[in-house]
Write a protein that holds these residues in place. Structure first.
Motif, short mmCIF file in Angstrom:
data_model
loop_
_atom_site.label_atom_id
_atom_site.label_comp_id
_atom_site.label_asym_id
_atom_site.label_seq_id
_atom_site.Cartn_x
_atom_site.Cartn_y
_atom_site.Cartn_z
N ASN A 39 65.96 42.75 94.51
CA ASN A 39 65.26 43.82 93.80
C ASN A 39 66.25 44.76 93.11
O ASN A 39 66.05 45.17 91.96
N HIS A 40 67.32 45.10 93.82
CA HIS A 40 68.35 45.98 93.27
C HIS A 40 68.98 45.37 92.02
O HIS A 40 69.15 46.04 90.99
N LEU A 41 69.33 44.09 92.09
CA LEU A 41 69.98 43.45 90.95
C LEU A 41 69.03 43.24 89.79
O LEU A 41 69.44 43.34 88.62
N VAL A 42 67.76 42.95 90.07
CA VAL A 42 66.78 42.87 88.98
C VAL A 42 66.66 44.23 88.31
O VAL A 42 66.66 44.34 87.08
N GLY A 43 66.56 45.27 89.11
CA GLY A 43 66.49 46.61 88.55
C GLY A 43 67.68 46.94 87.67
O GLY A 43 67.53 47.53 86.59
N GLU A 44 68.87 46.57 88.10
CA GLU A 44 70.07 46.84 87.30
C GLU A 44 69.99 46.16 85.94
O GLU A 44 70.38 46.74 84.92
N GLN A 45 69.50 44.93 85.91
CA GLN A 45 69.40 44.22 84.63
C GLN A 45 68.31 44.82 83.75
O GLN A 45 68.43 44.82 82.52
N LEU A 46 67.24 45.32 84.36
CA LEU A 46 66.17 45.94 83.57
C LEU A 46 66.67 47.19 82.83
O LEU A 46 66.15 47.52 81.75
#
Length: 198
Positions: free
Chosen positions: A52-59
């Motif tokens: 979730n953290h890494l998806v958020g960073e890419q968003l």
């Protein structure tokens, strides 16, 4: 990784961001249904929390590269951004971020991060380093593919070495001692307070 330092680019060319996305994505695809709640080396994060953290960073990437500030984006990417299909969430966010960085001149833009304005190149290098470290965290959490690609290790080690003691930020454990003959991956992880089990 949100920390200022002197950022030098004169000894390397290129940033292996697409490769870092691919390495993390490869490990996301290997997560089994019973592993999403498994612990990771990030003590407060399960496997799902980490992804979730890494998806958020890419968003955040397309927004910040278009000139948005942190306050303008606000809480849009807070909370659960994985939904019912974490792999699809990762794939879509990673591809949108990759395309945003592929726009000519992206690394020369001014990016408004939480601690101040930086170059796009600084932001890209920071993202790539963060992806590399968290790729190992995910691999450890799932027990799959814990050896990182040498290109990513070498890049992140060069970046992390320039940050100094990361534990001062409160986001990392103190660096761990390593032997003189330790591998680059072991040295990289030790600098972030992680013990390489491989």
């Amino acid at each position: 990784m949100a920390q200022r330092r002197q950022h030098r680019r004169d000894t390397r060319t290129g940033t292996p961001y697409p490769e870092a996305l691919a390495a993390f994505g490869e490990r996301v695809r290997l997560i089994t249904p019973d592993q999403w709640d498994s612990p990771t080396p990030c003590s407060d994060w399960t496997v799902r929390d980490l992804v979730n953290h890494l998806v958020g960073e890419q968003l955040w990437v397309p927004e910040l590269l278009m000139g948005a500030t942190v306050s303008e984006v606000g809480g849009r990417f807070d909370g659960d951004v994985l939904g019912d299909d974490p792999l699809a969430a990762w794939t879509d966010a990673a591809e949108a971020a990759r395309q945003a960085w592929a726009v000519p001149g992206a690394t020369e833009l001014t990016v408004h991060l939480s601690f101040g304005d930086v170059t796009g190149q600084y932001y890209l290098d920071q993202l790539t380093t963060d992806l590399t470290i968290h790729t190992w965290d995910l691999a450890e959490g799932t027990g799959r593919l814990t050896r990182l690609p040498a290109e990513l290790v070498d890049f992140a080690l060069g970046e992390i070495t320039g940050y100094g003691d990361l534990s001062a930020s409160g986001l990392f454990d103190p660096p761990l001692p390593v032997t003189d003959d330790a591998s680059p991956q072991t040295r990289l992880l030790a600098l972030t307070g992680r013990r390489d089990g491989g």
